[in-house]
Design a protein around this motif. Structure first.
Motif, PDB file in Angstrom:
ATOM      1  N   ARG A 156       0.610  -1.228  -0.156  1.00 34.15           N
ATOM      2  CA  ARG A 156      -0.157   0.197   0.008  1.00 34.15           C
ATOM      3  C   ARG A 156       0.915   1.178  -0.193  1.00 34.15           C
ATOM      4  O   ARG A 156       0.852   2.509   0.311  1.00 34.15           O
ATOM      5  CB  ARG A 156      -0.971   0.294   1.673  1.00 34.15           C
ATOM      6  CG  ARG A 156      -2.006  -0.978   1.302  1.00 34.15           C
ATOM      7  CD  ARG A 156      -2.409  -1.039   2.183  1.00 34.15           C
ATOM      8  NE  ARG A 156      -4.458  -1.950   2.218  1.00 34.15           N
ATOM      9  CZ  ARG A 156      -5.287  -2.581   1.943  1.00 34.15           C
ATOM     10  NH1 ARG A 156      -5.935  -0.357   1.510  1.00 34.15           N
ATOM     11  NH2 ARG A 156      -6.003  -2.904   1.430  1.00 34.15           N
ATOM     12  N   GLY A 157       1.788   1.054  -0.626  1.00 30.10           N
ATOM     13  CA  GLY A 157       3.129   2.317  -0.458  1.00 30.10           C
ATOM     14  C   GLY A 157       4.081   2.404   0.886  1.00 30.10           C
ATOM     15  O   GLY A 157       4.263   3.360   0.405  1.00 30.10           O
ATOM     16  N   GLY A 158       4.237   1.599   1.034  1.00 25.61           N
ATOM     17  CA  GLY A 158       4.642   1.508   2.430  1.00 25.61           C
ATOM     18  C   GLY A 158       5.989   0.830   2.332  1.00 25.61           C
ATOM     19  O   GLY A 158       6.209  -0.064   1.801  1.00 25.61           O
ATOM     20  N   PRO A 159       6.467   0.551   3.642  1.00 25.23           N
ATOM     21  CA  PRO A 159       6.488   1.292   4.985  1.00 25.23           C
ATOM     22  C   PRO A 159       7.053   2.905   4.866  1.00 25.23           C
ATOM     23  O   PRO A 159       7.868   2.738   4.079  1.00 25.23           O
ATOM     24  CB  PRO A 159       6.694   0.057   5.847  1.00 25.23           C
ATOM     25  CG  PRO A 159       7.870  -0.701   5.330  1.00 25.23           C
ATOM     26  CD  PRO A 159       7.532  -0.665   4.093  1.00 25.23           C
ATOM     27  N   LEU A 160       6.108   3.890   5.515  1.00 27.71           N
ATOM     28  CA  LEU A 160       7.236   5.304   5.400  1.00 27.71           C
ATOM     29  C   LEU A 160       7.746   5.868   4.141  1.00 27.71           C
ATOM     30  O   LEU A 160       8.353   6.087   3.839  1.00 27.71           O
ATOM     31  CB  LEU A 160       8.160   4.911   6.358  1.00 27.71           C
ATOM     32  CG  LEU A 160       8.242   4.238   8.403  1.00 27.71           C
ATOM     33  CD1 LEU A 160      10.331   4.285   8.307  1.00 27.71           C
ATOM     34  CD2 LEU A 160       7.272   5.167   8.540  1.00 27.71           C
ATOM     35  N   TYR A 161       6.517   5.776   3.421  1.00 31.75           N
ATOM     36  CA  TYR A 161       6.356   5.805   1.891  1.00 31.75           C
ATOM     37  C   TYR A 161       7.545   5.321   1.306  1.00 31.75           C
ATOM     38  O   TYR A 161       7.984   6.023  -0.166  1.00 31.75           O
ATOM     39  CB  TYR A 161       6.440   8.005   2.149  1.00 31.75           C
ATOM     40  CG  TYR A 161       5.906   8.574   2.969  1.00 31.75           C
ATOM     41  CD1 TYR A 161       4.240   8.033   2.579  1.00 31.75           C
ATOM     42  CD2 TYR A 161       5.525   8.524   4.044  1.00 31.75           C
ATOM     43  CE1 TYR A 161       2.917   8.477   2.845  1.00 31.75           C
ATOM     44  CE2 TYR A 161       4.506   9.132   4.595  1.00 31.75           C
ATOM     45  CZ  TYR A 161       3.668   9.261   3.938  1.00 31.75           C
ATOM     46  OH  TYR A 161       2.627   9.785   5.032  1.00 31.75           O
ATOM     47  N   ALA A 162       7.656   3.889   1.871  1.00 33.28           N
ATOM     48  CA  ALA A 162       9.240   3.560   0.718  1.00 33.28           C
ATOM     49  C   ALA A 162       9.026   2.786  -0.733  1.00 33.28           C
ATOM     50  O   ALA A 162       9.685   2.725  -1.755  1.00 33.28           O
ATOM     51  CB  ALA A 162       9.752   2.508   1.215  1.00 33.28           C
ATOM     52  N   SER A 163       7.413   2.347  -0.530  1.00 30.99           N
ATOM     53  CA  SER A 163       8.010   1.719  -1.803  1.00 30.99           C
ATOM     54  C   SER A 163       6.186   2.865  -2.431  1.00 30.99           C
ATOM     55  O   SER A 163       5.535   2.261  -3.558  1.00 30.99           O
ATOM     56  CB  SER A 163       7.392   0.282  -2.304  1.00 30.99           C
ATOM     57  OG  SER A 163       5.888   0.764  -1.083  1.00 30.99           O
ATOM     58  N   GLU A 164       5.841   4.066  -2.277  1.00 25.13           N
ATOM     59  CA  GLU A 164       4.745   4.681  -2.766  1.00 25.13           C
ATOM     60  C   GLU A 164       5.335   5.019  -3.979  1.00 25.13           C
ATOM     61  O   GLU A 164       6.249   5.785  -4.675  1.00 25.13           O
ATOM     62  CB  GLU A 164       4.545   6.296  -1.882  1.00 25.13           C
ATOM     63  CG  GLU A 164       3.057   6.707  -2.340  1.00 25.13           C
ATOM     64  CD  GLU A 164       3.072   7.847  -1.124  1.00 25.13           C
ATOM     65  OE1 GLU A 164       1.680   7.452  -0.816  1.00 25.13           O
ATOM     66  OE2 GLU A 164       3.521   8.570  -1.131  1.00 25.13           O
TER      67      GLU A 164
END
Length: 209
Positions: A156-164
């Motif tokens: 879902r784009g996380g963790p901590l926006y790492a895969s957003e």
């Protein structure tokens, strides 16, 4: 890049005659036929830190468990593995079609001159395959840029926006924060990026190397 190298290598292997080639080729194409969400759910279970298969395999060789997609430092790499497993066969299929259309005359002349297998690949196969490879890279680049389902299901784009990614961010902006105008502007920018990448690869395909 990883998918391109693996796809070319697999195409070179399956271009050779060996027993069971049709069966193995079909098996390698199966991941591409699976539903993306179903594939992502299976990989999500494999990446589970407590009961996942990957941590179990690590424990068999004496390595401690990993957080996998819950670790910001490797979450994106885990998604790359999932995407490569699913879509490398697409590049293999395109390159394999290009290999089957190559003329035999340059190879016959080079073999008579004493060229090795490596020289045949670097000086004949690769230059002749360049337009086909560029088409495969173009298709995969556009598809990778708009990847949504596997990222949304697994991290879902996380963790901590790492895969957003940009499309995940636009989705969150529109349907979680209900900022439709800003999300629409993001998608216009995303369209321009995809068009720019497409034009770049089409130009590279025509440039003599």
């Amino acid at each position: 890049g990883l998918q391109t190298m693996l796809g070319i290598a697999m195409a070179l292997v399956f271009n050779e005659e060996f027993r069971g080639r049709g069966l193995f080729r079909t098996l390698f194409l199966l991941p591409m036929m699976a539903t993306p969400v179903a594939v992502s759910l299976v990989w999500l279970m494999m990446y589970d830190p407590t009961s996942g298969l990957l941590n179990y395999l690590l424990s068999l060789v004496g390595i401690g468990p990993s957080l996998w997609v819950a670790d910001p430092t490797i979450a994106l790499l885990c998604l790359v593995v999932v995407d490569s497993w699913k879509f490398t066969p697409l590049i293999m299929l395109i390159v394999l079609a290009g290999l089957s259309a190559l003329p035999p005359e340059p190879y016959e002349s080079a073999i008579i001159d004493g060229a090795s297998a490596v020289q045949l690949f670097w000086h004949i196969t690769l230059p002749l395959l360049r337009p086909t490879i560029m088409v495969a890279v173009l298709f995969r680049s556009i598809d990778a840029l708009k990847t949504f389902d596997s990222i949304f299901v697994i991290t879902r784009g996380g963790p901590l926006y790492a895969s957003e990614t940009l499309n995940i961010y636009a989705f969150v902006t529109a349907f979680q924060y209900f900022n439709m105008g800003y999300s629409s502007a993001l998608l216009v920018i995303f369209f321009v990026i995809v068009m720019g990448v497409s034009v770049l690869f089409m130009w590279l395909r025509r440039v003599p190397w």
